[in-house]
Design a protein around this motif. Structure first.
Motif, PDB file in Angstrom:
ATOM      1  N   THR A  14       6.911   6.510   2.121  1.00 47.72           N
ATOM      2  CA  THR A  14       6.296   6.125   3.367  1.00 47.72           C
ATOM      3  C   THR A  14       7.192   5.213   3.968  1.00 47.72           C
ATOM      4  O   THR A  14       8.042   4.896   3.263  1.00 47.72           O
ATOM      5  CB  THR A  14       5.000   5.366   3.014  1.00 47.72           C
ATOM      6  OG1 THR A  14       5.210   4.257   2.188  1.00 47.72           O
ATOM      7  CG2 THR A  14       4.041   6.439   2.338  1.00 47.72           C
ATOM      8  N   GLU A  41      -7.919   5.586  -2.074  1.00 45.43           N
ATOM      9  CA  GLU A  41      -7.420   4.277  -1.200  1.00 45.43           C
ATOM     10  C   GLU A  41      -8.516   3.025  -1.424  1.00 45.43           C
ATOM     11  O   GLU A  41      -9.381   3.024  -1.806  1.00 45.43           O
ATOM     12  CB  GLU A  41      -7.804   4.829   0.450  1.00 45.43           C
ATOM     13  CG  GLU A  41      -6.865   5.184   1.198  1.00 45.43           C
ATOM     14  CD  GLU A  41      -7.140   5.312   2.698  1.00 45.43           C
ATOM     15  OE1 GLU A  41      -7.814   4.631   3.002  1.00 45.43           O
ATOM     16  OE2 GLU A  41      -7.116   6.458   3.198  1.00 45.43           O
ATOM     17  N   PRO A  42      -7.571   1.732  -1.498  1.00 43.95           N
ATOM     18  CA  PRO A  42      -6.186   1.843  -1.571  1.00 43.95           C
ATOM     19  C   PRO A  42      -5.702   2.125  -2.824  1.00 43.95           C
ATOM     20  O   PRO A  42      -6.279   1.875  -3.967  1.00 43.95           O
ATOM     21  CB  PRO A  42      -5.759   0.483  -1.128  1.00 43.95           C
ATOM     22  CG  PRO A  42      -7.000  -0.481  -1.715  1.00 43.95           C
ATOM     23  CD  PRO A  42      -8.253   0.405  -1.685  1.00 43.95           C
ATOM     24  N   TYR A  72       0.399  15.200  -2.983  1.00 45.03           N
ATOM     25  CA  TYR A  72       0.111  13.731  -2.854  1.00 45.03           C
ATOM     26  C   TYR A  72       1.106  13.099  -4.005  1.00 45.03           C
ATOM     27  O   TYR A  72       0.972  11.901  -4.499  1.00 45.03           O
ATOM     28  CB  TYR A  72      -1.014  13.304  -3.052  1.00 45.03           C
ATOM     29  CG  TYR A  72      -1.943  13.676  -4.493  1.00 45.03           C
ATOM     30  CD1 TYR A  72      -1.377  14.365  -5.518  1.00 45.03           C
ATOM     31  CD2 TYR A  72      -3.018  12.813  -4.730  1.00 45.03           C
ATOM     32  CE1 TYR A  72      -2.154  14.466  -6.969  1.00 45.03           C
ATOM     33  CE2 TYR A  72      -3.630  13.123  -5.946  1.00 45.03           C
ATOM     34  CZ  TYR A  72      -3.321  13.893  -6.887  1.00 45.03           C
ATOM     35  OH  TYR A  72      -4.210  14.210  -7.965  1.00 45.03           O
ATOM     36  N   SER A 129       3.030   8.255  -5.297  1.00 42.05           N
ATOM     37  CA  SER A 129       2.757   8.120  -3.473  1.00 42.05           C
ATOM     38  C   SER A 129       3.826   9.053  -3.225  1.00 42.05           C
ATOM     39  O   SER A 129       4.982   9.402  -3.637  1.00 42.05           O
ATOM     40  CB  SER A 129       3.254   6.535  -3.299  1.00 42.05           C
ATOM     41  OG  SER A 129       3.382   6.538  -1.850  1.00 42.05           O
ATOM     42  N   THR A 146       6.627   2.415   4.737  1.00 45.47           N
ATOM     43  CA  THR A 146       6.235   1.067   3.918  1.00 45.47           C
ATOM     44  C   THR A 146       7.479   0.998   2.573  1.00 45.47           C
ATOM     45  O   THR A 146       8.077  -0.180   2.230  1.00 45.47           O
ATOM     46  CB  THR A 146       4.910   0.891   3.522  1.00 45.47           C
ATOM     47  OG1 THR A 146       4.172   0.933   4.722  1.00 45.47           O
ATOM     48  CG2 THR A 146       4.878  -0.535   2.684  1.00 45.47           C
ATOM     49  N   GLU A 167       0.767  -1.246   0.086  1.00 42.56           N
ATOM     50  CA  GLU A 167      -0.041   0.034   0.021  1.00 42.56           C
ATOM     51  C   GLU A 167       0.903   1.240  -0.021  1.00 42.56           C
ATOM     52  O   GLU A 167       1.703   1.259   0.897  1.00 42.56           O
ATOM     53  CB  GLU A 167      -0.895   0.026   1.381  1.00 42.56           C
ATOM     54  CG  GLU A 167      -2.453   0.708   0.881  1.00 42.56           C
ATOM     55  CD  GLU A 167      -3.306   0.172   1.897  1.00 42.56           C
ATOM     56  OE1 GLU A 167      -3.852   1.271   2.317  1.00 42.56           O
ATOM     57  OE2 GLU A 167      -3.786  -0.897   2.141  1.00 42.56           O
ATOM     58  N   VAL A 168       0.437   2.306  -0.808  1.00 38.28           N
ATOM     59  CA  VAL A 168       1.248   3.412  -0.856  1.00 38.28           C
ATOM     60  C   VAL A 168       0.197   4.639  -0.341  1.00 38.28           C
ATOM     61  O   VAL A 168      -0.892   4.326  -0.144  1.00 38.28           O
ATOM     62  CB  VAL A 168       1.730   3.767  -2.401  1.00 38.28           C
ATOM     63  CG1 VAL A 168       2.810   2.612  -2.707  1.00 38.28           C
ATOM     64  CG2 VAL A 168       0.688   4.100  -3.176  1.00 38.28           C
ATOM     65  N   SER A 169       0.784   5.821  -0.361  1.00 43.55           N
ATOM     66  CA  SER A 169      -0.078   6.872   0.218  1.00 43.55           C
ATOM     67  C   SER A 169      -0.136   8.043  -0.925  1.00 43.55           C
ATOM     68  O   SER A 169       0.638   8.725  -1.489  1.00 43.55           O
ATOM     69  CB  SER A 169       0.783   7.539   1.380  1.00 43.55           C
ATOM     70  OG  SER A 169       0.119   8.923   1.766  1.00 43.55           O
ATOM     71  N   HIS A 170      -1.527   8.168  -1.449  1.00 45.98           N
ATOM     72  CA  HIS A 170      -2.007   8.923  -2.524  1.00 45.98           C
ATOM     73  C   HIS A 170      -3.297   9.596  -2.238  1.00 45.98           C
ATOM     74  O   HIS A 170      -4.170   9.202  -3.066  1.00 45.98           O
ATOM     75  CB  HIS A 170      -1.802   8.269  -3.745  1.00 45.98           C
ATOM     76  CG  HIS A 170      -1.877   8.876  -5.076  1.00 45.98           C
ATOM     77  ND1 HIS A 170      -1.237  10.076  -5.273  1.00 45.98           N
ATOM     78  CD2 HIS A 170      -2.694   8.608  -6.413  1.00 45.98           C
ATOM     79  CE1 HIS A 170      -1.512  10.610  -6.578  1.00 45.98           C
ATOM     80  NE2 HIS A 170      -2.251   9.636  -7.205  1.00 45.98           N
ATOM     81  N   PRO A 171      -3.280  10.352  -1.111  1.00 49.05           N
ATOM     82  CA  PRO A 171      -4.605  10.562  -0.516  1.00 49.05           C
ATOM     83  C   PRO A 171      -5.503  11.537  -1.762  1.00 49.05           C
ATOM     84  O   PRO A 171      -4.494  12.444  -2.114  1.00 49.05           O
ATOM     85  CB  PRO A 171      -4.439  11.314   0.557  1.00 49.05           C
ATOM     86  CG  PRO A 171      -3.057  11.627   0.466  1.00 49.05           C
ATOM     87  CD  PRO A 171      -2.280  10.719  -0.309  1.00 49.05           C
TER      88      PRO A 171
END
Ligand SMILES: [Zn+2]
Ligand SMILES: [Zn+2]
Length: 325
Positions: free
Chosen positions: A211, A188-189, A259, A208, A213, A181-185
């Protein structure tokens, strides 16, 4: 670790030209992970760059990670052997990652792909695939009517969705693919993918922020392809848009700043993870010329590579070499 930059020699070009017409392709003789950049840009268009797309090849596999606009044509021009394409892994469903799925489907079907094309991704993939199959149903029917079922088996023209969750999603013939999982608000996911084969490894971040991760899964990888945004350049563009009264563009340029991975975030990747080569793609803004590349390069971690469409990065099995063509 040896990093070798090469450009294709005339003899190499001649070989590939001949090979692509016969039975033998360059991939038949290369054992390892072969990474072809079939799209290095983002929604801000740039001449000579398709949107996000990375092809990962071993002697027995071909997978594509994302299929942004223009990437299917770029992959064909880069001689990516789509007849052996098994699946497209989607990081998320922004348009700059899915626009060319149908073109990859058609190109690989015509090239002789032996099984339906799998579209693999997080929750939502079934909806995207259902829509594409409906949108291209008539096109497929016309192609079959024109060329015949013997050449184009109708079953092979229908996309197959496969919804996945985090973790190892595939292990076959020495290739392991791990989704993380990455962070791209607010998406999700959203996923990134790691490929392991022959003692070599490639991590692809998708879109992303940096993070914990990503740092963890990148540690020890030979090649990390990461999303990259030049915050300084985007902020300059935002200011210019504001000053010239283009408030819609200014708003968008402001919104995208939270993001994607910035230069400072990327410094953290090289500081905290042991990586053979950090290479940047999904460039925001994608540099249009040498001067823009050098401006972008001046702001990123030392030694990081700004990728280009058609660039090939090869990791021979059982070696430590990284060959950049
Ligand atoms: Zn995105
Ligand atoms: Zn994107």
């Amino acid at each position: 670790m040896r990093i070798i930059f090469r450009s294709l020699s005339f003899l190499g070009f001649l070989f590939l030209s001949v090979a692509s017409k016969g039975q033998l392709t360059s991939s038949d003789i290369f054992d390892g992970l072969k990474v072809t950049l079939c799209g290095t840009s983002s929604p801000l268009v740039a001449p000579g760059r398709a949107q996000a797309c990375v092809a990962i090849e071993t002697p027995g596999h071909l997978y594509i990670v994302d299929a942004g606009s223009g990437s299917a044509a770029t992959a064909t021009l880069a001689r990516v052997p789509t007849a052996k394409l098994r699946g497209i892994l989607l990081t998320h469903f922004h348009s700059d990652h899915i626009s060319d799925i149908a073109d990859f489907n058609l190109n690989s079907w015509v090239a002789g792909r032996p099984a339906p094309l799998q579209i693999i991704g997080p929750e939502g993939v079934e909806r995207v695939v259902e829509g594409l199959n409906i949108a291209y149903e008539l096109d497929s029917r016309y192609r079959v009517a024109h060329h015949g079922e013997e050449l184009l088996d109708p079953i092979l023209g229908v996309l197959q969705p496969r919804q996945i969750t985090e973790g190892i999603i595939l292990e076959e013939d020495g290739l392991r693919i791990t989704a993380f999982e990455v962070s791209h608000p607010p998406i999700e996911p959203a996923f990134g993918y790691r490929f392991d084969y022959g003692g070599r490894s490639v991590v692809i971040s998708g879109d992303s922020l940096v993070t914990d991760t990503i740092i963890e899964i990148s540690d020890g990888a030979d090649l990390v392809l990461h999303d990259a945004m030049s915050l300084q350049l985007v902020q300059t563009m935002e200011n210019l848009a504001s000053r010239t009264g283009n408030t819609r563009l200014a708003t968008i340029l402001h919104d995208i700043q939270d993001y994607h991975a910035t230069n400072e975030d990327l410094q953290r990747v090289v500081a905290e993870a042991d990586i053979g080569q950090l290479a940047l793609y999904h460039l925001v803004p994608a540099p249009r010329n040498a001067m823009a590349v050098s401006t972008f390069t001046g702001l990123i971690p030392e030694g990081a590579l700004i990728t280009e469409d058609g660039m090939v990065i090869s990791l021979p099995a059982g070696s430590e070499d990284i060959n950049i063509d």
